[in-house]
Scaffold this active site. Sequence first.
Site, PDB file in Angstrom:
ATOM      1  N   GLY A  44       0.762  -1.259   0.043  1.00  0.00           N
ATOM      2  CA  GLY A  44      -0.021   0.066  -0.082  1.00  0.00           C
ATOM      3  C   GLY A  44       0.675   1.420   0.161  1.00  0.00           C
ATOM      4  O   GLY A  44       0.422   2.068  -0.714  1.00  0.00           O
ATOM      5  N   CYS A  45       1.823   1.302   0.780  1.00  0.00           N
ATOM      6  CA  CYS A  45       2.894   2.590   0.932  1.00  0.00           C
ATOM      7  C   CYS A  45       3.489   2.756  -0.627  1.00  0.00           C
ATOM      8  O   CYS A  45       3.712   3.641  -1.026  1.00  0.00           O
ATOM      9  CB  CYS A  45       3.651   2.239   2.012  1.00  0.00           C
ATOM     10  SG  CYS A  45       2.744   2.139   3.524  1.00  0.00           S
ATOM     11  N   THR A  46       3.828   1.853  -1.133  1.00  0.00           N
ATOM     12  CA  THR A  46       4.534   1.659  -2.242  1.00  0.00           C
ATOM     13  C   THR A  46       3.694   2.264  -3.418  1.00  0.00           C
ATOM     14  O   THR A  46       4.091   3.122  -4.130  1.00  0.00           O
ATOM     15  CB  THR A  46       5.213   0.298  -2.783  1.00  0.00           C
ATOM     16  OG1 THR A  46       6.058  -0.292  -1.825  1.00  0.00           O
ATOM     17  CG2 THR A  46       5.833   0.416  -4.204  1.00  0.00           C
TER      18      THR A  46
END
Length: 160
Positions: A44-46
């Site tokens: 998700g962060c990527t």
Amino acid sequence: MLQSGDLAPSFSLPDADMEIFDLASALGKQHVVLYFYPRDNTPGCTLQAADFSDHEDGFARHGCIVIGVSPDDCITHAEFRDQQGLSIRLLSDSDTEVCRLYGVWQAKEVDGVKKMYVRRSTFIIDKQGTIRHALYDVSPRGHVASVFELVKKLESHNAT
């Protein structure tokens, strides 16, 4: 929790190149999209960081910079940025002081164990340092597009 209309708490943090970013330096010049995320190199962060990077020019055309903040250290941020080809500035809040200032450092119980984590949140701060939008518990998918729409409205509102 911070809300629309609140003054954005001032802070200074190092980025992936260990250069200090001071929120006060952007005030009066640019709007700021300040987003908090849990960890580098997670799916998700990527997705979120890559999406913000892909649209960085669009934000810049509307007088806005994008800043990501997580508790990861500067070296981890640099590796993440380089591996993923990110262009946005990533700040290290390793002691979670800024996460606490913005109310995104939270407790969560997982399998009966209380753990602290970063609540995925985005703040749109205008040039005067006022939070215009406080978005909590955001989903990475499609988030950048909705933030971009809010920034476009902010810039057109200021032009009138």
